[in-house]
Design a protein around this motif. Structure first.
Motif, PDB file in Angstrom:
ATOM      1  N   CYS A  72      17.849  -0.716   4.294  1.00 39.69           N
ATOM      2  CA  CYS A  72      17.497  -1.932   3.560  1.00 39.69           C
ATOM      3  C   CYS A  72      16.999  -1.516   2.179  1.00 39.69           C
ATOM      4  O   CYS A  72      16.199  -0.590   2.049  1.00 39.69           O
ATOM      5  CB  CYS A  72      16.419  -2.699   4.321  1.00 39.69           C
ATOM      6  SG  CYS A  72      15.751  -4.097   3.406  1.00 39.69           S
ATOM      7  N   THR A  73      17.448  -2.194   1.147  1.00 34.79           N
ATOM      8  CA  THR A  73      17.051  -1.845  -0.218  1.00 34.79           C
ATOM      9  C   THR A  73      15.603  -2.213  -0.509  1.00 34.79           C
ATOM     10  O   THR A  73      15.041  -1.767  -1.503  1.00 34.79           O
ATOM     11  CB  THR A  73      17.971  -2.534  -1.252  1.00 34.79           C
ATOM     12  OG1 THR A  73      17.958  -3.942  -1.019  1.00 34.79           O
ATOM     13  CG2 THR A  73      19.380  -1.998  -1.176  1.00 34.79           C
ATOM     14  N   VAL A  74      14.980  -3.017   0.353  1.00 32.06           N
ATOM     15  CA  VAL A  74      13.588  -3.424   0.155  1.00 32.06           C
ATOM     16  C   VAL A  74      12.645  -2.632   1.052  1.00 32.06           C
ATOM     17  O   VAL A  74      11.648  -2.090   0.591  1.00 32.06           O
ATOM     18  CB  VAL A  74      13.426  -4.940   0.424  1.00 32.06           C
ATOM     19  CG1 VAL A  74      11.968  -5.358   0.325  1.00 32.06           C
ATOM     20  CG2 VAL A  74      14.278  -5.743  -0.536  1.00 32.06           C
ATOM     21  N   THR A  75      12.984  -2.539   2.341  1.00 29.25           N
ATOM     22  CA  THR A  75      12.059  -1.956   3.319  1.00 29.25           C
ATOM     23  C   THR A  75      12.460  -0.573   3.810  1.00 29.25           C
ATOM     24  O   THR A  75      11.676   0.079   4.492  1.00 29.25           O
ATOM     25  CB  THR A  75      11.961  -2.868   4.555  1.00 29.25           C
ATOM     26  OG1 THR A  75      13.235  -2.880   5.209  1.00 29.25           O
ATOM     27  CG2 THR A  75      11.547  -4.272   4.180  1.00 29.25           C
ATOM     28  N   ASP A  76      13.655  -0.127   3.500  1.00 29.64           N
ATOM     29  CA  ASP A  76      14.236   1.116   4.020  1.00 29.64           C
ATOM     30  C   ASP A  76      14.477   1.081   5.522  1.00 29.64           C
ATOM     31  O   ASP A  76      14.781   2.097   6.125  1.00 29.64           O
ATOM     32  CB  ASP A  76      13.381   2.348   3.666  1.00 29.64           C
ATOM     33  CG  ASP A  76      13.601   2.815   2.246  1.00 29.64           C
ATOM     34  OD1 ASP A  76      14.692   2.563   1.706  1.00 29.64           O
ATOM     35  OD2 ASP A  76      12.685   3.433   1.673  1.00 29.64           O
ATOM     36  N   GLU A  77      14.365  -0.095   6.149  1.00 31.87           N
ATOM     37  CA  GLU A  77      14.657  -0.211   7.572  1.00 31.87           C
ATOM     38  C   GLU A  77      16.152   0.008   7.802  1.00 31.87           C
ATOM     39  O   GLU A  77      16.971  -0.374   6.969  1.00 31.87           O
ATOM     40  CB  GLU A  77      14.287  -1.610   8.088  1.00 31.87           C
ATOM     41  CG  GLU A  77      12.810  -1.892   8.088  1.00 31.87           C
ATOM     42  CD  GLU A  77      12.510  -3.339   8.483  1.00 31.87           C
ATOM     43  OE1 GLU A  77      11.700  -3.527   9.391  1.00 31.87           O
ATOM     44  OE2 GLU A  77      13.094  -4.255   7.869  1.00 31.87           O
ATOM     45  N   PRO A  78      16.522   0.617   8.932  1.00 31.03           N
ATOM     46  CA  PRO A  78      17.946   0.813   9.227  1.00 31.03           C
ATOM     47  C   PRO A  78      18.628  -0.505   9.568  1.00 31.03           C
ATOM     48  O   PRO A  78      18.066  -1.337  10.275  1.00 31.03           O
ATOM     49  CB  PRO A  78      17.926   1.754  10.431  1.00 31.03           C
ATOM     50  CG  PRO A  78      16.573   1.642  11.027  1.00 31.03           C
ATOM     51  CD  PRO A  78      15.639   1.204   9.936  1.00 31.03           C
ATOM     52  N   ILE A  79      19.822  -0.675   9.012  1.00 30.56           N
ATOM     53  CA  ILE A  79      20.623  -1.872   9.264  1.00 30.56           C
ATOM     54  C   ILE A  79      21.980  -1.417   9.805  1.00 30.56           C
ATOM     55  O   ILE A  79      22.780  -0.848   9.054  1.00 30.56           O
ATOM     56  CB  ILE A  79      20.837  -2.700   7.985  1.00 30.56           C
ATOM     57  CG1 ILE A  79      19.502  -3.079   7.363  1.00 30.56           C
ATOM     58  CG2 ILE A  79      21.689  -3.926   8.264  1.00 30.56           C
ATOM     59  CD1 ILE A  79      19.633  -3.694   5.982  1.00 30.56           C
ATOM     60  N   PRO A  80      22.247  -1.663  11.095  1.00 30.58           N
ATOM     61  CA  PRO A  80      23.567  -1.301  11.620  1.00 30.58           C
ATOM     62  C   PRO A  80      24.636  -2.267  11.102  1.00 30.58           C
ATOM     63  O   PRO A  80      24.419  -3.470  11.039  1.00 30.58           O
ATOM     64  CB  PRO A  80      23.405  -1.409  13.141  1.00 30.58           C
ATOM     65  CG  PRO A  80      22.145  -2.165  13.370  1.00 30.58           C
ATOM     66  CD  PRO A  80      21.351  -2.184  12.099  1.00 30.58           C
ATOM     67  N   ALA A 143      12.990  -8.270   4.912  1.00 33.27           N
ATOM     68  CA  ALA A 143      12.987  -8.085   3.459  1.00 33.27           C
ATOM     69  C   ALA A 143      12.355  -9.259   2.723  1.00 33.27           C
ATOM     70  O   ALA A 143      11.542  -9.055   1.808  1.00 33.27           O
ATOM     71  CB  ALA A 143      14.403  -7.849   2.948  1.00 33.27           C
ATOM     72  N   ALA A 144      12.688 -10.484   3.096  1.00 32.75           N
ATOM     73  CA  ALA A 144      12.150 -11.659   2.397  1.00 32.75           C
ATOM     74  C   ALA A 144      10.626 -11.712   2.515  1.00 32.75           C
ATOM     75  O   ALA A 144       9.930 -11.989   1.528  1.00 32.75           O
ATOM     76  CB  ALA A 144      12.769 -12.937   2.943  1.00 32.75           C
ATOM     77  N   ALA A 145      10.100 -11.434   3.697  1.00 38.51           N
ATOM     78  CA  ALA A 145       8.642 -11.460   3.893  1.00 38.51           C
ATOM     79  C   ALA A 145       7.958 -10.371   3.072  1.00 38.51           C
ATOM     80  O   ALA A 145       6.907 -10.614   2.463  1.00 38.51           O
ATOM     81  CB  ALA A 145       8.310 -11.297   5.371  1.00 38.51           C
ATOM     82  N   VAL A 146       8.534  -9.189   3.029  1.00 39.58           N
ATOM     83  CA  VAL A 146       7.954  -8.084   2.255  1.00 39.58           C
ATOM     84  C   VAL A 146       7.968  -8.426   0.764  1.00 39.58           C
ATOM     85  O   VAL A 146       6.981  -8.187   0.058  1.00 39.58           O
ATOM     86  CB  VAL A 146       8.708  -6.768   2.536  1.00 39.58           C
ATOM     87  CG1 VAL A 146       8.302  -5.673   1.573  1.00 39.58           C
ATOM     88  CG2 VAL A 146       8.481  -6.323   3.980  1.00 39.58           C
ATOM     89  N   SER A 154      11.519 -15.966  -4.583  1.00 38.70           N
ATOM     90  CA  SER A 154      12.905 -16.086  -4.122  1.00 38.70           C
ATOM     91  C   SER A 154      13.695 -16.861  -5.175  1.00 38.70           C
ATOM     92  O   SER A 154      13.115 -17.493  -6.068  1.00 38.70           O
ATOM     93  CB  SER A 154      12.964 -16.808  -2.778  1.00 38.70           C
ATOM     94  OG  SER A 154      12.681 -18.181  -2.955  1.00 38.70           O
ATOM     95  N   GLU A 155      15.006 -16.857  -5.050  1.00 37.75           N
ATOM     96  CA  GLU A 155      15.844 -17.587  -6.007  1.00 37.75           C
ATOM     97  C   GLU A 155      15.540 -19.075  -5.989  1.00 37.75           C
ATOM     98  O   GLU A 155      15.631 -19.745  -7.008  1.00 37.75           O
ATOM     99  CB  GLU A 155      17.320 -17.347  -5.702  1.00 37.75           C
ATOM    100  CG  GLU A 155      17.774 -15.950  -6.022  1.00 37.75           C
ATOM    101  CD  GLU A 155      19.238 -15.730  -5.717  1.00 37.75           C
ATOM    102  OE1 GLU A 155      19.973 -16.712  -5.493  1.00 37.75           O
ATOM    103  OE2 GLU A 155      19.653 -14.570  -5.713  1.00 37.75           O
ATOM    104  N   ASP A 156      15.187 -19.597  -4.829  1.00 41.70           N
ATOM    105  CA  ASP A 156      14.870 -21.025  -4.715  1.00 41.70           C
ATOM    106  C   ASP A 156      13.576 -21.375  -5.437  1.00 41.70           C
ATOM    107  O   ASP A 156      13.398 -22.505  -5.897  1.00 41.70           O
ATOM    108  CB  ASP A 156      14.743 -21.435  -3.244  1.00 41.70           C
ATOM    109  CG  ASP A 156      16.062 -21.271  -2.503  1.00 41.70           C
ATOM    110  OD1 ASP A 156      17.119 -21.313  -3.165  1.00 41.70           O
ATOM    111  OD2 ASP A 156      16.021 -21.086  -1.267  1.00 41.70           O
ATOM    112  N   GLU A 157      12.654 -20.413  -5.520  1.00 41.27           N
ATOM    113  CA  GLU A 157      11.354 -20.667  -6.139  1.00 41.27           C
ATOM    114  C   GLU A 157      11.373 -20.504  -7.652  1.00 41.27           C
ATOM    115  O   GLU A 157      10.498 -21.010  -8.343  1.00 41.27           O
ATOM    116  CB  GLU A 157      10.304 -19.714  -5.556  1.00 41.27           C
ATOM    117  CG  GLU A 157      10.072 -19.914  -4.079  1.00 41.27           C
ATOM    118  CD  GLU A 157       9.224 -18.813  -3.469  1.00 41.27           C
ATOM    119  OE1 GLU A 157       8.358 -19.159  -2.651  1.00 41.27           O
ATOM    120  OE2 GLU A 157       9.418 -17.642  -3.806  1.00 41.27           O
TER     121      GLU A 157
END
Length: 176
Positions: A72-80, A143-146, A154-157
Motif C-alpha cells: 500500500c502506498t500509504v500504509t505499506d500493508e501487503p495487498i494481494p 489507507a483512508a483512515a490513516v 479526501s477528494e470529496d472534502e
C-alpha cells in the motif's frame, strides 16, 4: 542484459500456422521480477500464448496470469493482487537505421514491440504485461483512515474553488 524471466522464441521456428506456447516463471525469476517492479512478492507468473508469423511481423496473442503482492502506498500493508490480462502483440524487426517503415494496422491493432536478432522474448513480454496491469498507487482498506488521521482531506472534502469563491464575493461587494 538478460531479463529476469527470459523465454526466447527463435524466429526460424515460427511458421505461418499458429502454435501454442505456455511459459511459467520459476521461484528465482519471480523473486527477481518482484525486486525489479518494486513488489513484495510475485507468487505466480504464467502465460498461455499463440504465436504465428504474419505479413507485418510475429503476432502473439493469449493471456498472462499472475498473483502478486503490492505494498500500500500509504500504509505499506501487503495487498494481494490477481492479474488476468489479454495479450495482443506484434513483434516487428527493429530497423537497421534506414528509413522508418510504416506498418498499417487495422482496428484490432496489436501493440508493437521491436526485436533484433533471431528471437523474440515471450517471458519479457509477459513480465511487462504483468507490470502494466498493476495499480501504480495501490491502497489498502486502512489507507483512508490513516490519511484522515494524518489530516489529509479526501477528494470529496476538498473544495478547490472556495478560495476563488471568497475572492468573487469580495469583488462583488467592492464599491464602484
Amino acid at each position: 542484459m538478460t531479463p529476469e524471466f527470459s523465454r526466447p522464441e527463435r524466429i526460424d521456428t515460427i511458421g505461418a500456422g499458429e502454435r501454442g506456447v505456455t511459459i511459467t516463471a520459476e521461484p528465482a525469476e519471480r523473486a527477481a521480477l518482484a525486486a525489479r517492479f518494486g513488489l513484495l512478492a510475485v507468487d505466480r507468473l504464467e502465460a498461455s500464448l499463440s504465436v504465428r508469423r504474419g505479413a507485418g511481423g510475429i503476432a502473439v496473442r493469449g493471456r498472462v496470469g499472475a498473483d502478486v503482492v503490492q505494498a500500500c502506498t500509504v500504509t505499506d500493508e501487503p495487498i494481494p493482487v490477481t492479474i488476468d490480462e489479454t495479450v495482443a502483440l506484434l513483434f516487428v524487426e527493429e530497423s537497421d537505421g534506414g528509413e522508418d517503415d510504416e506498418i498499417e494496422l487495422d482496428v484490432g491493432a496489436l501493440d508493437t514491440i521491436p526485436y533484433e536478432g533471431g528471437a523474440i522474448d515471450l517471458g519479457e513480454a509477459a513480465a511487462e504485461t504483468m507490470a502494466l496491469a498493476l495499480d501504480p498507487f495501490p491502497r489498502s482498506a486502512n489507507a483512508a483512515a490513516v490519511l484522515r488521521e494524518a489530516g489529509v482531506l479526501s477528494e470529496d472534502e476538498v473544495k478547490p474553488l472556495n478560495a476563488l469563491a471568497a475572492l468573487g464575493d469580495l469583488l462583488k461587494n467592492k464599491p464602484s
